[in-house]
Design a protein around this motif. Structure first.
Motif, short mmCIF file in Angstrom:
data_model
loop_
_atom_site.label_atom_id
_atom_site.label_comp_id
_atom_site.label_asym_id
_atom_site.label_seq_id
_atom_site.Cartn_x
_atom_site.Cartn_y
_atom_site.Cartn_z
N SER A 1 -115.72 13.40 22.95
CA SER A 1 -114.90 14.57 22.64
C SER A 1 -115.93 15.78 21.96
CB SER A 1 -114.16 14.11 21.12
OG SER A 1 -115.01 13.86 20.19
N ARG B 1 -103.55 15.30 18.58
CA ARG B 1 -104.56 16.33 18.31
C ARG B 1 -105.18 16.53 17.03
NH1 ARG B 1 -103.24 21.50 20.45
NH2 ARG B 1 -104.84 22.47 19.07
N GLU C 1 -111.75 13.77 13.93
CA GLU C 1 -112.81 12.52 14.57
C GLU C 1 -113.90 13.33 15.21
OE1 GLU C 1 -112.61 8.07 16.30
OE2 GLU C 1 -111.19 9.63 16.95
N ARG C 2 -113.66 14.28 16.00
CA ARG C 2 -114.55 15.03 16.69
C ARG C 2 -115.56 15.70 15.89
NH1 ARG C 2 -113.29 20.01 21.16
NH2 ARG C 2 -115.38 19.93 22.28
N ARG D 1 -106.07 13.77 15.25
CA ARG D 1 -107.19 13.01 15.35
C ARG D 1 -108.21 13.54 16.05
NH1 ARG D 1 -107.96 7.73 14.19
NH2 ARG D 1 -105.61 7.37 13.54
N ASP D 2 -108.05 14.15 17.03
CA ASP D 2 -109.30 14.77 17.86
C ASP D 2 -109.90 15.77 16.92
OD1 ASP D 2 -110.82 15.22 20.35
OD2 ASP D 2 -109.78 17.25 20.04
#
Length: 299
Positions: free
Chosen positions: A78, A187, A193-194, A189-190
């Motif tokens: 990511s 979205r 987490e990213r 989580r991205d």
């Protein structure tokens, strides 16, 4: 009179800095049951509710702060880390703390019984304003929490490391600063987490605190933050400095609303923050002269 005020400031700053390594065994205001903490300024103790007791006001200015041993993560699909950061950080999967339901709820203030303030800085890093903010915090021996946006952090990795090396707490403020209430679970989580992965690779520290843009948490974002081992920090004093109402307005709002245990919101990114910087120069010495100490979560 001036010499007495200056001496008081120096004593308050010195007290906060000297306790960084000296006060141990006290509970942290930021993680229930965690023994890693110390007092803000000359005070220590447990706090009420989710916030807990204050930690030291500042690391010795300009000195590197300890990294979390063995917490580095490999680059994820990511986002990509700068080559220097990835080369310097071992590829070890970070260990994320499992949070209780109570710990997953946003924290809005600290112990009101103690004259302590948490200064939080959002939306950076910004090469125009963050270095000035860092110099000002170093001048007063204040340790703050910087909630960083991923897309800014990836463009300025050296500045992220400089914030960490000054002893400030590095925290997650999403990758693009969206309204999380309108995003799908994937979205969200991205976004989180990213950003955590990037900050981990850049500083060697796994972020343990998250702030939703605008303070607009959603059930999904609270769950994702908990899954990533991050607690949620809100605020209790908002001068709306992002709207650039004027330096005097920002200063007056903070001095009017601040109280023991307050979490103060300011911004060093997201636009022209010269008013915020000028306001910091105005109100920080006033708070110090009033006997306030400053705190941030342990790294």
């Amino acid at each position: 009179m001036t010499s007495r005020i200056t001496s008081r400031r120096l004593l308050l700053v010195a007290a906060g800095m000297s306790l960084l390594g000296a006060a141990t065994g006290c509970r942290s205001p930021w993680s229930d049951g965690d023994a890693e903490s110390s007092a803000a300024g000359a005070e220590a103790g447990a706090a009420t509710g989710q916030a807990g007791a204050p930690v030291p006001s500042a690391a010795p200015a300009g000195s590197p702060s300890p990294s979390a041993a063995g917490s580095a993560a490999p680059p994820s699909a990511s986002g990509s880390a700068p080559a220097s950061a990835s080369a310097a950080t071992p590829s070890v999967q970070p260990v994320r703390r499992v949070l209780t339901d109570a710990e997953s709820k946003p924290v809005y203030e600290l112990d009101a019984a103690r004259r302590v303030v948490a200064l939080t800085i959002d939306d950076g890093p910004d090469p125009r304003h963050t270095p000035t903010v860092l110099a000002l915090l170093q001048q007063y021996g204040i340790r703050a929490t910087f909630f960083l946006i991923g897309e800014n952090a990836v463009d300025h990795p050296a500045l992220v490391r400089e914030i960490a090396d000054h002893g400030h707490h590095i925290a997650n403020h999403t990758w693009t600063h969206p309204d999380l209430r309108s995003l799908s679970d994937g979205r969200i989580r991205d976004e989180l987490e990213r950003t955590s992965d990037l900050l981990q690779r850049t500083t060697g520290r796994q972020p343990t605190w998250f702030r939703a843009p605008g303070g607009d948490w959603s059930p999904a974002s609270l769950k994702v933050a908990a899954d990533l081992g991050m607690r949620n920090m809100g605020w209790s004093v908002d001068p709306r400095d992002w709207a650039r109402p004027g330096t005097s307005v920002i200063t007056d709002r903070i001095l009017k609303d601040v109280r023991p245990g307050a979490i103060v919101l300011n911004h060093d990114g997201g636009g022209d923050r010269s008013q915020t910087v000028a306001a910091l120069k105005a109100y920080l010495p006033v708070l110090i002269d009033s006997g306030y100490y400053f705190t941030a979560p342990p790294n």
